[in-house]
Motif scaffolding. Structure first.
Motif, PDB file in Angstrom:
ATOM      1  N   PHE A   1      12.451   2.634 -10.871  1.00 15.64           N
ATOM      2  CA  PHE A   1      13.063   3.929 -11.162  1.00 15.64           C
ATOM      3  C   PHE A   1      12.308   4.595 -12.286  1.00 15.64           C
ATOM      4  O   PHE A   1      12.136   4.014 -13.362  1.00 15.64           O
ATOM      5  N   GLU A   2      11.846   5.815 -12.040  1.00 12.15           N
ATOM      6  CA  GLU A   2      11.105   6.584 -13.046  1.00 12.15           C
ATOM      7  C   GLU A   2      11.926   7.800 -13.454  1.00 12.15           C
ATOM      8  O   GLU A   2      12.218   8.670 -12.615  1.00 12.15           O
TER       9      GLU A   2
ATOM     10  N   LEU B   1      13.398   7.223  -7.406  1.00 11.65           N
ATOM     11  CA  LEU B   1      13.526   5.828  -7.005  1.00 11.65           C
ATOM     12  C   LEU B   1      12.351   5.524  -6.091  1.00 11.65           C
ATOM     13  O   LEU B   1      12.208   6.132  -5.033  1.00 11.65           O
ATOM     14  N   ILE B   2      11.517   4.596  -6.503  1.00  8.21           N
ATOM     15  CA  ILE B   2      10.319   4.248  -5.744  1.00  8.21           C
ATOM     16  C   ILE B   2      10.542   2.889  -5.094  1.00  8.21           C
ATOM     17  O   ILE B   2      10.800   1.886  -5.767  1.00  8.21           O
ATOM     18  N   VAL B   3      10.470   2.875  -3.759  1.00  8.26           N
ATOM     19  CA  VAL B   3      10.725   1.652  -2.997  1.00  8.26           C
ATOM     20  C   VAL B   3       9.471   1.308  -2.206  1.00  8.26           C
ATOM     21  O   VAL B   3       8.992   2.115  -1.404  1.00  8.26           O
ATOM     22  N   LYS B   4       8.937   0.121  -2.424  1.00  5.34           N
ATOM     23  CA  LYS B   4       7.768  -0.310  -1.673  1.00  5.34           C
ATOM     24  C   LYS B   4       8.121  -0.440  -0.193  1.00  5.34           C
ATOM     25  O   LYS B   4       9.229  -0.800   0.178  1.00  5.34           O
TER      26      LYS B   4
ATOM     27  N   GLU C   1      22.894  -1.878 -11.685  1.00  6.30           N
ATOM     28  CA  GLU C   1      22.421  -0.524 -11.419  1.00  6.30           C
ATOM     29  C   GLU C   1      22.591  -0.165  -9.942  1.00  6.30           C
ATOM     30  O   GLU C   1      22.465  -1.017  -9.061  1.00  6.30           O
ATOM     31  N   TYR C   2      22.906   1.104  -9.719  1.00 11.31           N
ATOM     32  CA  TYR C   2      22.876   1.650  -8.366  1.00 11.31           C
ATOM     33  C   TYR C   2      22.200   3.006  -8.435  1.00 11.31           C
ATOM     34  O   TYR C   2      22.046   3.603  -9.513  1.00 11.31           O
ATOM     35  N   TYR C   3      21.780   3.505  -7.282  1.00 14.84           N
ATOM     36  CA  TYR C   3      21.017   4.757  -7.226  1.00 14.84           C
ATOM     37  C   TYR C   3      21.582   5.630  -6.104  1.00 14.84           C
ATOM     38  O   TYR C   3      21.649   5.207  -4.942  1.00 14.84           O
ATOM     39  N   LEU C   4      21.995   6.824  -6.463  1.00 14.68           N
ATOM     40  CA  LEU C   4      22.521   7.770  -5.484  1.00 14.68           C
ATOM     41  C   LEU C   4      21.405   8.713  -5.069  1.00 14.68           C
ATOM     42  O   LEU C   4      20.833   9.423  -5.895  1.00 14.68           O
ATOM     43  N   VAL C   5      21.077   8.707  -3.766  1.00 16.14           N
ATOM     44  CA  VAL C   5      19.995   9.551  -3.256  1.00 16.14           C
ATOM     45  C   VAL C   5      20.504  10.389  -2.094  1.00 16.14           C
ATOM     46  O   VAL C   5      21.530  10.080  -1.471  1.00 16.14           O
ATOM     47  N   ASN C   6      19.776  11.440  -1.801  1.00 13.59           N
ATOM     48  CA  ASN C   6      20.013  12.239  -0.603  1.00 13.59           C
ATOM     49  C   ASN C   6      18.860  11.979   0.360  1.00 13.59           C
ATOM     50  O   ASN C   6      17.713  12.350   0.078  1.00 13.59           O
ATOM     51  N   CYS C   7      19.187  11.345   1.479  1.00 13.05           N
ATOM     52  CA  CYS C   7      18.148  10.937   2.430  1.00 13.05           C
ATOM     53  C   CYS C   7      18.107  11.892   3.614  1.00 13.05           C
ATOM     54  O   CYS C   7      19.126  12.079   4.291  1.00 13.05           O
ATOM     55  N   PRO C   8      16.970  12.509   3.904  1.00 12.84           N
ATOM     56  CA  PRO C   8      16.869  13.388   5.079  1.00 12.84           C
ATOM     57  C   PRO C   8      17.145  12.607   6.355  1.00 12.84           C
ATOM     58  O   PRO C   8      16.771  11.438   6.487  1.00 12.84           O
ATOM     59  N   PHE C   9      17.802  13.256   7.302  1.00 14.58           N
ATOM     60  CA  PHE C   9      18.127  12.597   8.565  1.00 14.58           C
ATOM     61  C   PHE C   9      16.878  12.035   9.248  1.00 14.58           C
ATOM     62  O   PHE C   9      16.912  10.961   9.839  1.00 14.58           O
TER      63      PHE C   9
ATOM     64  N   LEU D   1       0.815  -1.206   0.000  1.00 12.37           N
ATOM     65  CA  LEU D   1       0.000   0.000   0.000  1.00 12.37           C
ATOM     66  C   LEU D   1       0.854   1.264   0.000  1.00 12.37           C
ATOM     67  O   LEU D   1       0.481   2.272  -0.587  1.00 12.37           O
ATOM     68  N   TYR D   2       2.009   1.215   0.663  1.00 14.33           N
ATOM     69  CA  TYR D   2       2.815   2.418   0.839  1.00 14.33           C
ATOM     70  C   TYR D   2       4.148   2.288   0.100  1.00 14.33           C
ATOM     71  O   TYR D   2       4.610   1.178  -0.196  1.00 14.33           O
ATOM     72  N   GLU D   3       4.747   3.405  -0.148  1.00 14.60           N
ATOM     73  CA  GLU D   3       6.035   3.416  -0.835  1.00 14.60           C
ATOM     74  C   GLU D   3       6.810   4.667  -0.442  1.00 14.60           C
ATOM     75  O   GLU D   3       6.238   5.650   0.032  1.00 14.60           O
ATOM     76  N   ARG D   4       8.100   4.599  -0.633  1.00 22.39           N
ATOM     77  CA  ARG D   4       8.973   5.757  -0.390  1.00 22.39           C
ATOM     78  C   ARG D   4       9.529   6.210  -1.728  1.00 22.39           C
ATOM     79  O   ARG D   4       9.883   5.388  -2.587  1.00 22.39           O
ATOM     80  N   ARG D   5       9.630   7.511  -1.879  1.00 23.03           N
ATOM     81  CA  ARG D   5      10.147   8.075  -3.125  1.00 23.03           C
ATOM     82  C   ARG D   5      11.375   8.925  -2.824  1.00 23.03           C
ATOM     83  O   ARG D   5      11.341   9.789  -1.937  1.00 23.03           O
ATOM     84  N   PHE D   6      12.430   8.658  -3.543  1.00 21.55           N
ATOM     85  CA  PHE D   6      13.685   9.396  -3.377  1.00 21.55           C
ATOM     86  C   PHE D   6      14.079   9.996  -4.722  1.00 21.55           C
ATOM     87  O   PHE D   6      14.052   9.308  -5.751  1.00 21.55           O
ATOM     88  N   PHE D   7      14.447  11.273  -4.731  1.00 21.85           N
ATOM     89  CA  PHE D   7      15.094  11.821  -5.912  1.00 21.85           C
ATOM     90  C   PHE D   7      16.449  11.123  -6.043  1.00 21.85           C
ATOM     91  O   PHE D   7      17.197  11.005  -5.070  1.00 21.85           O
ATOM     92  N   ALA D   8      16.744  10.633  -7.228  1.00 22.49           N
ATOM     93  CA  ALA D   8      17.927   9.782  -7.369  1.00 22.49           C
ATOM     94  C   ALA D   8      18.623  10.002  -8.710  1.00 22.49           C
ATOM     95  O   ALA D   8      18.023  10.469  -9.684  1.00 22.49           O
ATOM     96  N   VAL D   9      19.881   9.641  -8.714  1.00 22.80           N
ATOM     97  CA  VAL D   9      20.670   9.566  -9.943  1.00 22.80           C
ATOM     98  C   VAL D   9      21.035   8.098 -10.139  1.00 22.80           C
ATOM     99  O   VAL D   9      21.574   7.463  -9.241  1.00 22.80           O
ATOM    100  N   ARG D  10      20.726   7.571 -11.301  1.00 21.39           N
ATOM    101  CA  ARG D  10      20.999   6.168 -11.579  1.00 21.39           C
ATOM    102  C   ARG D  10      22.348   6.018 -12.265  1.00 21.39           C
ATOM    103  O   ARG D  10      22.739   6.816 -13.108  1.00 21.39           O
ATOM    104  N   GLY D  11      23.069   4.978 -11.874  1.00 24.04           N
ATOM    105  CA  GLY D  11      24.347   4.673 -12.498  1.00 24.04           C
ATOM    106  C   GLY D  11      24.508   3.176 -12.649  1.00 24.04           C
ATOM    107  O   GLY D  11      23.669   2.395 -12.195  1.00 24.04           O
ATOM    108  N   VAL D  12      25.598   2.794 -13.282  1.00 22.24           N
ATOM    109  CA  VAL D  12      25.862   1.369 -13.509  1.00 22.24           C
ATOM    110  C   VAL D  12      27.317   1.076 -13.161  1.00 22.24           C
ATOM    111  O   VAL D  12      28.233   1.793 -13.592  1.00 22.24           O
TER     112      VAL D  12
END
Length: 366
Positions: free
Chosen positions: A92-93, A104-107, A25-33, A9-20
């Protein structure tokens, strides 16, 4: 009638940069404390067998030290990116017409395993319990999609395979927060007997090196020298420089070295005064003398007039064991005991016990 509920039902969304990397694939995000306690809500892995973990056991002392560093430097701390494996449904959208920048959408039922950075994250979480003013700060995190967490242990191993902690001397050279580091750098640059003979990048000196002391050796000895002094950094620097300069003016082997008549390697080979145990002993007795009301000039004279040759039998069993210099606290204590006795400074209980034990051993060897 039962109504089928969505399993995710829920998901977390992170602004991300995708790389390889290596085809993965990996995803670089900035996560609030403030999100960290929610994502990593169980960092206590002490009860998990090592074979089932993907990290070390949390070292609470290290966490506390990092937390203190963070809270003491809220306007100037630096944290590198953490690395985390995700076992769960992710997507990843892309946005803004670019293929590698997006969301980056994570369930919500995904499992997060920290491969690198568990102490940083744990310290941040603990710091939020003490202070909330930095909850919107950002921690960079590199996420790897790792279904079943099959790669998490290997990622941890690979990340730590070639890590090398910087030498303590180099840390001291670059550290602008530690007042003692500032003082040590001043001593190394301003005391004439240390000009061009301080090793700034290593904690050891090779036999043939033209260097005499390491910066961490100067740091440790000067910290001992200053002891409980509560003066400003500027005054402490001045006092430390004055002490080491005056000691050099009185110490014959330092004078010979300064004039180019005694090479660094020969000084270290033949004298204790070319080693850290001498610096620490001189600093220790000077600090004790100050507390006993003995003047700096008097104590410098006592130190400088001692016979610091390595072949002096006095040092065997104290600074030396079978002719080799030892770095233990006991060796420093037994070496400093000689200077205390020369200065008529009473030994404390621990020093007295150590001296009695030393004398007993010497009698047995005779």
């Amino acid at each position: 009638m039962l109504i089928n509920q969505p399993t995710e039902l829920y998901e977390r969304r992170f602004f991300a940069v995708r790389g390889v990397q290596a085809g993965r694939e990996y995803y670089l995000v900035n996560c609030p404390f403030y999100l960290l306690p929610e994502i990593f809500n169980d960092l206590d892995n002490t009860g998990i067998p090592p074979s089932q973990r993907a990290q070390r056991v949390i070292n609470k002392t290290r966490v506390k030290a990092i937390e203190k560093y963070l809270l003491s430097n809220l306007n100037g701390y630096v944290f590198s990116a953490a690395t985390v494996s995700i076992d769960g449904d992710i997507n990843f959208e892309s946005t803004d017409g670019t293929s590698n920048v997006g969301l980056l959408i994570v369930k919500d039922r995904a499992q997060y395993i920290i491969n690198d950075g568990q102490h940083r994250i744990s310290a941040i979480i603990d710091s939020l319990k003490e202070h909330r003013g930095h909850e919107y700060e950002l921690l960079p995190i590199i996420f790897f999609n790792d279904p079943g967490l099959e790669m998490s242990q290997q990622i941890f191993t690979d990340l730590n395979r070639y890590t090398l902690k910087p030498a303590q001397s180099l840390n001291i050279l670059y550290d602008t927060r530690d007042d003692f580091a500032k003082i040590a750098r001043t001593v190394a640059s301003d005391v004439s007997f240390f000009h061009d003979v301080i090793e700034f990048e290593k904690t050891t000196i090779s036999n043939r090196s033209i260097k005499l002391f390491t910066l961490n050796g100067i740091y440790n000895a000067t910290k001992i020298l200053l002891g409980k002094r509560n003066d400003s950094t500027k005054k402490n620097s001045s006092y430390a420089c004055d002490f080491w300069e005056k000691l050099g003016n009185e110490l014959n082997e330092w004078q010979e070295h300064f004039r180019g008549k005694l090479a660094s390697s020969i000084l270290r080979q033949n004298y204790l005064s070319g080693h850290n145990i001498f610096l620490n002993s001189a600093a220790t007795i000077a600090s004790a003398a100050g507390e006993a009301g003995i003047g700096t000039e008097e104590i410098i004279s006592i130190v400088a007039n001692e016979d610091w040759r390595r072949d002096n039998p006095l040092w065997e069993g104290r600074a030396l064991q079978n002719g080799k210099i030892t770095k233990s606290n006991m060796s420093l204590m037994l070496t400093t005991n000689i200077l205390k006795l020369r200065s008529n400074i009473s030994l404390n209980e621990r020093e007295s016990n150590a001296e009695q034990l030393y004398q007993q051993k010497q009698r047995l060897l005779k």
